[in-house]
Design a protein around this motif. Structure first.
Motif: not given
Length: 108
Positions: A49-69
């Motif tokens: 998670l560093n702009i030296q290695y990846l651009r901001r558009d190449q970093i994606w997050f996956i978040e699961k909430d308490k209802s499993d969405s």
């Protein structure tokens, strides 16, 4: 699905972080990667998670909430409470660990 698509296990599970960075670098190097092949992978290696290695558009997050969405979102789409984009001089790894971008494990 393309015939050369690999949806195997996490590629960094047994790789040294330096090797993972090297592989990413090879895919981003236009001299080495002349055909523009793409690398799509999931990782828990926050060192990437560093702009030296990846651009901001190449970093994606996956978040699961308490209802499993599940929600998938890019760092380039992320806005803070004031509506500002993530600046290139931010310490993205530190911000992620501190929960700034979400996608943190729920522990109950």
């Amino acid at each position: 699905m393309p015939k050369n698509f690999d949806s195997g296990p996490k590629k960094d599970a047994k790789l040294h972080p330096f090797l993972t960075r090297k592989i990413i670098g090879l895919f981003m190097d236009k001299e080495f990667n002349k055909n523009g092949a793409q690398l799509i992978f999931a990782t828990h290696d926050t060192n990437l998670l560093n702009i030296q290695y990846l651009r901001r558009d190449q970093i994606w997050f996956i978040e699961k909430d308490k209802s499993d969405s599940t929600e998938l979102y890019s760092l380039v789409e992320f806005r803070d409470e004031s509506g500002n984009k993530v600046r290139n001089d931010r310490n993205i790894e530190k911000d992620y660990i501190n929960g700034r971008y979400g996608a943190i494990l729920f522990m109950s």
